[in-house]
Design a protein around this motif. Structure first.
Motif, PDB file in Angstrom:
ATOM      1  N   ALA A  31       0.713  -1.176   0.019  1.00  0.00           N
ATOM      2  CA  ALA A  31      -0.132   0.061  -0.019  1.00  0.00           C
ATOM      3  C   ALA A  31       0.877   1.118  -0.119  1.00  0.00           C
ATOM      4  CB  ALA A  31      -0.987  -0.136   1.180  1.00  0.00           C
ATOM      5  N   VAL A  32       2.111   1.176   0.753  1.00  0.00           N
ATOM      6  CA  VAL A  32       2.694   2.294   0.845  1.00  0.00           C
ATOM      7  C   VAL A  32       3.770   2.608  -0.154  1.00  0.00           C
ATOM      8  CG1 VAL A  32       4.243   3.508   2.382  1.00  0.00           C
ATOM      9  CG2 VAL A  32       2.435   2.539   3.453  1.00  0.00           C
ATOM     10  N   GLY A  33       4.389   1.733  -0.527  1.00  0.00           N
ATOM     11  CA  GLY A  33       5.574   1.839  -1.735  1.00  0.00           C
ATOM     12  C   GLY A  33       7.037   2.124  -0.925  1.00  0.00           C
ATOM     13  N   ILE A  34       7.924   1.659  -1.651  1.00  0.00           N
ATOM     14  CA  ILE A  34       9.223   1.899  -1.105  1.00  0.00           C
ATOM     15  C   ILE A  34       9.794   2.983  -0.811  1.00  0.00           C
ATOM     16  CG2 ILE A  34      10.389   1.406  -3.388  1.00  0.00           C
ATOM     17  CD1 ILE A  34      11.592   0.002   0.230  1.00  0.00           C
ATOM     18  N   ASP A  35       9.197   3.987  -1.577  1.00  0.00           N
ATOM     19  CA  ASP A  35       9.979   5.188  -1.620  1.00  0.00           C
ATOM     20  C   ASP A  35       9.525   5.929  -0.300  1.00  0.00           C
ATOM     21  OD1 ASP A  35      11.177   5.235  -3.938  1.00  0.00           O
ATOM     22  OD2 ASP A  35       9.833   6.384  -5.252  1.00  0.00           O
ATOM     23  N   ARG A  36       8.484   5.754   0.218  1.00  0.00           N
ATOM     24  CA  ARG A  36       8.084   6.322   1.325  1.00  0.00           C
ATOM     25  C   ARG A  36       8.623   5.495   2.521  1.00  0.00           C
ATOM     26  NH1 ARG A  36       2.378   6.268  -0.861  1.00  0.00           N
ATOM     27  NH2 ARG A  36       1.641   8.481  -1.199  1.00  0.00           N
ATOM     28  N   ILE A  37       8.710   4.453   2.408  1.00  0.00           N
ATOM     29  CA  ILE A  37       9.453   3.493   3.482  1.00  0.00           C
ATOM     30  C   ILE A  37      10.802   3.906   3.592  1.00  0.00           C
ATOM     31  CG2 ILE A  37      10.301   1.176   4.042  1.00  0.00           C
ATOM     32  CD1 ILE A  37       7.721   0.194   2.771  1.00  0.00           C
ATOM     33  N   ALA A  38      11.539   4.030   2.391  1.00  0.00           N
ATOM     34  CA  ALA A  38      12.896   4.687   2.477  1.00  0.00           C
ATOM     35  C   ALA A  38      13.020   5.942   3.093  1.00  0.00           C
ATOM     36  CB  ALA A  38      13.708   4.499   1.066  1.00  0.00           C
ATOM     37  N   ALA A  39      12.241   6.754   2.695  1.00  0.00           N
ATOM     38  CA  ALA A  39      12.318   8.216   3.368  1.00  0.00           C
ATOM     39  C   ALA A  39      12.175   8.242   4.831  1.00  0.00           C
ATOM     40  CB  ALA A  39      11.170   9.232   2.722  1.00  0.00           C
ATOM     41  N   MET A  40      11.078   7.290   5.281  1.00  0.00           N
ATOM     42  CA  MET A  40      11.036   7.195   6.830  1.00  0.00           C
ATOM     43  C   MET A  40      11.988   6.534   7.544  1.00  0.00           C
ATOM     44  SD  MET A  40       9.495   7.785   9.561  1.00  0.00           S
ATOM     45  CE  MET A  40       7.758   8.324   9.005  1.00  0.00           C
ATOM     46  N   ALA A  41      12.726   5.741   6.768  1.00  0.00           N
ATOM     47  CA  ALA A  41      14.265   5.265   7.286  1.00  0.00           C
ATOM     48  C   ALA A  41      15.142   6.208   7.381  1.00  0.00           C
ATOM     49  CB  ALA A  41      14.530   3.885   6.489  1.00  0.00           C
ATOM     50  N   ARG A  42      15.260   6.987   6.455  1.00  0.00           N
ATOM     51  CA  ARG A  42      16.345   7.859   6.736  1.00  0.00           C
ATOM     52  C   ARG A  42      15.835   8.951   7.838  1.00  0.00           C
ATOM     53  NH1 ARG A  42      16.781   6.865   0.746  1.00  0.00           N
ATOM     54  NH2 ARG A  42      15.119   8.119   0.399  1.00  0.00           N
ATOM     55  N   ARG A  43      14.902   9.440   7.835  1.00  0.00           N
ATOM     56  CA  ARG A  43      14.479  10.154   8.827  1.00  0.00           C
ATOM     57  C   ARG A  43      14.810   9.385  10.465  1.00  0.00           C
ATOM     58  NH1 ARG A  43       8.199  11.662   7.798  1.00  0.00           N
ATOM     59  NH2 ARG A  43       8.231  13.025   9.771  1.00  0.00           N
TER      60      ARG A  43
END
Length: 648
Positions: free
Chosen positions: A393-405
């Protein structure tokens, strides 16, 4: 035309004035020359007499005293000790081979060592001293001093050398010093002349290397009289150098010692961060090595043993090692979904043990499934299917952005060697790296901390600290320099909704304290130190069909280097977070069984400020914990700056 009497008088006055001025100038010149002659004949008579007798005056550099490294409580963790050595200068020695032959009667030196010494002397400048021997015994040192008249160009010296009183406890973070090599000099555009001194110690790796400019200090000078044979007759003057800075680290020697011992002989790493200010309280990599061996010149046998050890003791696994974070990454995926508004605290996914996508099954660790699972339960039970669904549902780009945050996929600014960036992959990263498009299966793997995702133990500790506080906690290692405290920046808000962080925290609390939590056996039972955490197990390789046919179905049945990595992250106290901890045990198997108990014990030591009370542990574990502590050689919290060790 005849001059008037008045003109004659005026002309006479002008001539007289000029004569007086010229006479005064001549007197000044003669006086200056006389004063200079007196100075040369009386004040500097001895110096010029030496020159006339064939002696010379030389300027020698004095190595500065290296700055000390202290822990946060003032304990010396890198100091200096007395070192007896001798040097030889080719210009003053004359027949170098003859001098070395005489010297070998006083100091043990093999034929190979003598040949190597002669080769080194021939390569160096004639006026550059070359070390004959380092860390000489008192008998060797005094023998050289007594026989100095027969050893032209040889100079016995008493200097300071680096020593690490805590042995291997801080080996990976502090690093070590060693002799300045030609390779070291080749990397410098304009090397400090003091680096040319024989046996000068230079930071090779770790904090010693990164803080080299301030730890080195400034060289002093001494003016010496040297006779025609090259022997120093006397010291004429001396100007002491400037000692390097004293640096107070954020580390706690007692906690570091406990963490090192708790990791034991595992190939592992542990990081402890004070979430209120970013202070790294402990950062331990195991197994350790003794940095003092490198200071004194490590033997080939010792170095070979370290290099060939399958647990890689020379590698700093805390910042250089990167691992698939496994289920410890699930907080990033969960927060990405909540932040995007695509899931909420009441979202429920059904887990039947697997999710089929594009004709491929992605299994949950529980093959029987978990049934309906909400966000808190997804962490409590570590349900993989919940995160597969979230990633779709979310997609990898949002997950990666959160991981970096949360501090993953970024390089943290620390004075340590080779701090890894890790990988928080997204679509652009894969295309740049492999020239291939991102596929949904990549997202599913990444959602549970597998696939391309890589993180260091330091990054996992930072992630945990940020989840616990909701702020952009940044790790730091230096607390003060020469008594001046380093500034503590205000950590910015992460910009994550407090309600979303609350979901993640309640899930981590359930991991430890609910009856179905995956790490309940490693909980802290003292209410004031209630702990929240998350287990992780990252796959190194799949068990093949052939291996399953042979009956190899469990991780522990595989060779050690093929087993899964065990991970665990945690923080406490739950209601008022103070410390965050991460532990990675290479090829340790399950995070709940192997990494969680280690992390819990280290966290308890930090919270208690020493050996924790047995009442903080579950009843059935207290006898074993007591025996473990009895066998440890722990630094006493009351030992003060001396750094002594005592049994707990």
């Amino acid at each position: 035309m005849r001059k008037s009497p008045k003109d004659v008088i005026d002309s006479a006055r002008i001539v007289s004035r000029r004569g007086i001025m010229l006479g005064a100038a001549q007197a000044a010149v003669i006086g200056t020359l006389g004063w200079r002659m007196r100075s040369m004949q009386l004040d500097h008579a001895d110096e010029y007499r030496l020159l006339s007798d064939g002696n010379s005056i030389k300027i020698r550099l004095l190595p500065p005293v290296r700055g000390l490294l202290h822990d946060r409580n003032g304990r010396v963790i890198a100091g200096n000790e007395q070192n007896y050595r001798a040097t030889i200068t080719r210009e003053s020695a004359g027949d170098v081979e003859q001098v070395i032959a005489r010297l070998r009667k006083l100091v043990a030196m093999s034929d190979e060592e003598a040949a190597e010494l002669l080769e080194t002397i021939s390569k160096r400048s004639a006026i550059t001293p070359v070390s004959i021997g380092d860390h000489l015994s008192w008998d060797e040192f005094s023998s050289i001093a007594v026989n100095a008249p027969a050893l032209p160009g040889v100079q016995p010296e008493s200097v300071l050398s680096r020593v690490y009183p805590q042995g291997g406890d801080f080996a990976h973070v502090l690093g070590y010093v060693g002799r300045v090599s030609d390779y070291d000099l080749s990397k410098m555009e304009d090397p400090d002349p003091v680096l040319m001194l024989p046996e000068f110690q230079f930071g090779k790796v770790g904090v010693e290397n990164k803080l080299e400019p301030i730890l080195r200090g400034r060289a002093g000078t001494r003016k010496v009289e040297v006779n025609a044979a090259g022997r120093e007759m006397r010291e004429l003057s001396r100007q002491e150098g400037q000692q390097g800075a004293t640096v107070q680290m954020t580390l706690d020697a007692g906690l570091q010692n406990y963490a090192v011992q708790r990791l034991g002989e595992e190939s592992a790493a542990a990081v402890v961060i004070d979430v209120t200010n970013g202070d790294i309280m402990a950062i331990a990599s195991a197994p350790v090595f003794d940095p003092n061996l490198f200071v004194r010149g490590i033997s080939s046998a010792d170095y070979r043993a370290l290099m060939e050890h399958d647990h890689r003791p020379l590698a700093d696994k805390t910042v250089q090692g990167v691992y698939p974070p496994g289920s410890t990454f699930k907080m990033a995926t969960l927060l990405a979904g909540l932040d995007a508004g695509l899931i909420n605290g009441g979202t429920s996914y059904f887990c039947n043990g697997a999710l089929e996508v594009a004709g491929r099954k992605f299994h949950c660790w529980s093959r029987g499934g978990h049934g309906h699972v909400n966000p808190v339960e997804s962490l409590q039970k570590s349900c993989d299917v919940f995160y597969y669904e979230t990633a779709r549902a979310v997609g990898i780009d949002r997950i990666a952005a959160m991981a970096r945050r949360l501090g993953m996929g970024v390089e943290h600014d620390l004075p340590m060697s080779a701090v890894a960036t890790g990988i928080a992959p997204d679509k652009a990263w894969k295309n740049d790296r492999y020239g291939k498009p991102w596929v949904v299966g990549d997202s599913l793997n990444a959602s549970i901390g597998q696939g391309y995702v890589l993180a260091s133990p330091l990054q996992l500790a930072v992630m945990t600290a940020r989840v616990a506080t909701g702020r952009e906690v940044k790790p730091r290692l230096v607390r003060a320099i020469d008594g001046v405290p380093e500034p503590q920046p205000e950590f910015a808000d992460l910009g994550i909704d407090a309600r979303h962080l609350d979901v993640a925290r309640r899930g981590m609390d359930a991991v430890m304290n609910s009856s179905a939590g995956t790490a309940r056996s490693s909980r802290i039972v003292a209410d004031e130190w209630r702990m929240a955490g998350k287990t992780g197990t990252s796959q190194v390789r799949n068990i093949t069909a052939a291996e399953r046919a042979r009956g190899v179905i469990r991780n522990e049945q595989l060779p050690w280097n093929r087993r899964d990595h065990a991970l665990f992250v945690c923080y406490a106290p739950f209601d008022a977070p103070r410390y965050a901890v991460s532990v990675v045990v290479e090829h340790g198997g399950g995070g709940s069984a192997v990494a969680a108990p280690i992390a819990r014990d280290i966290l308890l030591y930090a919270l208690a400020g020493g050996v924790p009370p047995l009442t903080a542990y579950p009843d059935g574990q207290r006898a074993g914990i007591e025996e473990m502590h009895r066998q440890m050689r722990l630094i006493s919290p009351m030992a003060g700056a001396g750094g002594t060790r005592t049994r707990a």
